[in-house]
Motif scaffolding. Sequence first.
Motif, mmCIF file in Angstrom:
data_model
loop_
_atom_site.group_PDB
_atom_site.id
_atom_site.type_symbol
_atom_site.label_atom_id
_atom_site.label_comp_id
_atom_site.label_asym_id
_atom_site.label_seq_id
_atom_site.Cartn_x
_atom_site.Cartn_y
_atom_site.Cartn_z
ATOM 1 N N SER A 8 0.887 -1.295 0.027
ATOM 2 C CA SER A 8 -0.231 0.078 0.096
ATOM 3 C C SER A 8 0.820 1.217 0.016
ATOM 4 O O SER A 8 1.801 1.218 0.927
ATOM 5 C CB SER A 8 -1.139 -0.058 1.297
ATOM 6 O OG SER A 8 -1.759 1.003 1.047
ATOM 7 N N SER A 10 1.015 5.396 -0.002
ATOM 8 C CA SER A 10 0.100 6.584 0.251
ATOM 9 C C SER A 10 0.864 7.807 0.150
ATOM 10 O O SER A 10 1.654 7.958 0.769
ATOM 11 C CB SER A 10 -0.660 6.501 1.660
ATOM 12 O OG SER A 10 -1.327 7.795 1.943
ATOM 13 N N LYS A 15 -3.757 7.179 -2.545
ATOM 14 C CA LYS A 15 -3.364 5.820 -2.061
ATOM 15 C C LYS A 15 -3.533 4.870 -3.023
ATOM 16 O O LYS A 15 -4.630 4.793 -3.458
ATOM 17 C CB LYS A 15 -4.421 5.343 -0.800
ATOM 18 C CG LYS A 15 -3.738 4.233 -0.163
ATOM 19 C CD LYS A 15 -4.844 3.868 1.164
ATOM 20 C CE LYS A 15 -4.060 2.608 1.639
ATOM 21 N NZ LYS A 15 -4.637 2.430 2.942
#
Length: 113
Positions: A8, A10, A15
Amino acid sequence: MACEFEASVSYGHGKFSALNTDVQFIEITEFSVEFDLFIMQRSLTPRLAGTYDSFISFTAIGTQVAVSFCIGDAFCGRGLGTEEPRLSGRFAIDSECLNKLNSYFRSLANMKL
């Protein structure tokens, strides 16, 4: 052995994330040996390749260590052709983490045997 591979990213204004629950890593034992050598010989670039063009690799840039990754997948688009979505990126890690990662990769290699 199937592995779950997830990332992930961001940036604050966006994101991005990816998850593949069925990545088969290739030559884990060989990668583990090369990663162990990388800790002392930063001229190496160990790369753990997986299915769907997924990978994780380590590079020394001066005194820093960078991790590059790609999480890929394949989707047959119901008559529209095959899509090959992926998320890739690169980030720096603290060199102090390398020994813990080395232990993890060794255990992963031993599970593969």
